[in-house]
Motif scaffolding. Sequence first.
Motif, PDB file in Angstrom:
ATOM      1  N   GLN A  65      39.874  42.163 -21.138  1.00 11.42           N
ATOM      2  CA  GLN A  65      39.788  42.703 -22.269  1.00 11.42           C
ATOM      3  C   GLN A  65      39.782  43.874 -22.903  1.00 11.42           C
ATOM      4  OE1 GLN A  65      35.725  41.237 -23.707  1.00 11.42           O
ATOM      5  NE2 GLN A  65      36.588  39.068 -23.972  1.00 11.42           N
ATOM      6  N   LEU A  66      40.207  44.515 -23.994  1.00  7.22           N
ATOM      7  CA  LEU A  66      40.629  45.907 -24.218  1.00  7.22           C
ATOM      8  C   LEU A  66      39.300  46.926 -23.753  1.00  7.22           C
ATOM      9  CD1 LEU A  66      42.644  47.979 -25.186  1.00  7.22           C
ATOM     10  CD2 LEU A  66      41.788  47.795 -27.570  1.00  7.22           C
ATOM     11  N   GLN A  67      38.280  46.611 -23.998  1.00  4.90           N
ATOM     12  CA  GLN A  67      37.182  47.441 -23.422  1.00  4.90           C
ATOM     13  C   GLN A  67      36.953  47.399 -22.111  1.00  4.90           C
ATOM     14  OE1 GLN A  67      35.265  49.914 -25.312  1.00  4.90           O
ATOM     15  NE2 GLN A  67      34.558  50.373 -23.385  1.00  4.90           N
ATOM     16  N   ALA A  68      37.284  46.517 -21.402  1.00  2.00           N
ATOM     17  CA  ALA A  68      37.331  46.517 -19.765  1.00  2.00           C
ATOM     18  C   ALA A  68      38.243  47.129 -19.020  1.00  2.00           C
ATOM     19  CB  ALA A  68      37.086  44.986 -19.359  1.00  2.00           C
ATOM     20  N   ALA A  69      39.270  47.019 -19.790  1.00  2.00           N
ATOM     21  CA  ALA A  69      40.690  47.835 -19.185  1.00  2.00           C
ATOM     22  C   ALA A  69      40.357  49.122 -19.437  1.00  2.00           C
ATOM     23  CB  ALA A  69      41.739  47.591 -19.980  1.00  2.00           C
ATOM     24  N   TRP A  70      39.766  49.637 -20.397  1.00  2.00           N
ATOM     25  CA  TRP A  70      39.252  51.010 -20.597  1.00  2.00           C
ATOM     26  C   TRP A  70      38.214  51.478 -19.430  1.00  2.00           C
ATOM     27  CZ3 TRP A  70      40.662  55.699 -21.770  1.00  2.00           C
ATOM     28  CH2 TRP A  70      39.520  56.738 -22.201  1.00  2.00           C
ATOM     29  N   ASP A  71      37.242  50.511 -19.421  1.00  3.59           N
ATOM     30  CA  ASP A  71      36.165  50.761 -18.376  1.00  3.59           C
ATOM     31  C   ASP A  71      36.785  50.997 -16.937  1.00  3.59           C
ATOM     32  OD1 ASP A  71      34.136  50.381 -20.307  1.00  3.59           O
ATOM     33  OD2 ASP A  71      34.036  48.262 -19.870  1.00  3.59           O
ATOM     34  N   ASP A  72      37.804  50.208 -16.659  1.00  6.11           N
ATOM     35  CA  ASP A  72      38.431  50.340 -15.421  1.00  6.11           C
ATOM     36  C   ASP A  72      39.213  51.509 -15.219  1.00  6.11           C
ATOM     37  OD1 ASP A  72      39.160  48.480 -13.015  1.00  6.11           O
ATOM     38  OD2 ASP A  72      41.204  49.113 -13.639  1.00  6.11           O
ATOM     39  N   LEU A  73      39.913  51.980 -16.404  1.00  5.65           N
ATOM     40  CA  LEU A  73      40.638  53.242 -16.194  1.00  5.65           C
ATOM     41  C   LEU A  73      39.718  54.221 -15.984  1.00  5.65           C
ATOM     42  CD1 LEU A  73      42.981  55.292 -16.339  1.00  5.65           C
ATOM     43  CD2 LEU A  73      42.638  54.879 -18.958  1.00  5.65           C
ATOM     44  N   LYS A  74      38.413  54.225 -16.734  1.00  5.76           N
ATOM     45  CA  LYS A  74      37.380  55.404 -16.496  1.00  5.76           C
ATOM     46  C   LYS A  74      36.902  55.542 -15.067  1.00  5.76           C
ATOM     47  CE  LYS A  74      34.670  54.275 -19.769  1.00  5.76           C
ATOM     48  NZ  LYS A  74      33.532  54.144 -20.660  1.00  5.76           N
ATOM     49  N   LEU A  75      36.745  54.333 -14.422  1.00  2.00           N
ATOM     50  CA  LEU A  75      36.058  54.141 -13.245  1.00  2.00           C
ATOM     51  C   LEU A  75      37.038  54.686 -12.073  1.00  2.00           C
ATOM     52  CD1 LEU A  75      33.590  52.836 -11.645  1.00  2.00           C
ATOM     53  CD2 LEU A  75      35.080  50.694 -11.261  1.00  2.00           C
ATOM     54  N   GLY A  76      38.531  54.481 -12.327  1.00  2.00           N
ATOM     55  CA  GLY A  76      39.378  54.939 -11.537  1.00  2.00           C
ATOM     56  C   GLY A  76      39.584  56.712 -11.695  1.00  2.00           C
ATOM     57  N   LEU A  77      39.535  57.125 -12.707  1.00  2.00           N
ATOM     58  CA  LEU A  77      39.723  58.427 -12.990  1.00  2.00           C
ATOM     59  C   LEU A  77      38.377  59.256 -12.520  1.00  2.00           C
ATOM     60  CD1 LEU A  77      40.875  58.803 -16.794  1.00  2.00           C
ATOM     61  CD2 LEU A  77      42.100  59.313 -14.671  1.00  2.00           C
ATOM     62  N   LYS A  78      37.417  58.700 -12.704  1.00  2.00           N
ATOM     63  CA  LYS A  78      36.048  59.195 -12.129  1.00  2.00           C
ATOM     64  C   LYS A  78      35.904  59.233 -10.618  1.00  2.00           C
ATOM     65  CE  LYS A  78      30.996  59.111 -12.442  1.00  2.00           C
ATOM     66  NZ  LYS A  78      29.664  58.425 -13.056  1.00  2.00           N
ATOM     67  N   HIS A  79      36.327  58.139  -9.853  1.00  2.00           N
ATOM     68  CA  HIS A  79      36.132  58.113  -8.610  1.00  2.00           C
ATOM     69  C   HIS A  79      37.448  58.070  -7.668  1.00  2.00           C
ATOM     70  CE1 HIS A  79      32.084  57.620  -9.065  1.00  2.00           C
ATOM     71  NE2 HIS A  79      32.212  56.795 -10.030  1.00  2.00           N
TER      72      HIS A  79
END
Length: 125
Positions: A65-79
């Motif tokens: 879902q759109l919000q989950a795609a954003w969550d995935d991107l944030k996780l990748g950028l952070k770690h």
Amino acid sequence: MTNIHGIHIDVEQVGNQIFMEIKAIGTLTHSDYEKITPLIEDAMEGIEHPIINVYIDGTEFEGWQLQAAWDDLKLGLKHGRKFHKVAIYGNQRWQEVMSKVGGWFISGEVRYFDDSIDAINWLRV
């Protein structure tokens, strides 16, 4: 009709080496990431320079879902700098394309495999 979705994760740690096995099912939601993100972050807590290898089974994964795609991107950028190798085992062409895009957000290698044994063997090298 029930829409089955979610993420299952197993984490093994030896010293600063972390191995994560992740299975994504269905269309992932923001609530899936609210559950899984703390588990991933807890696995890294207290390790100054973790070396993380990840095996992702995407054979039942349908997308985000759109919000989950954003969550995935944030996780990748952070770690993203902490990941050494990410092997994505899947069965659809779009998953192979997404593995290339995912490689932009982590410092390690990301590879797509259509055979689970090949994926695991690559992680062991």
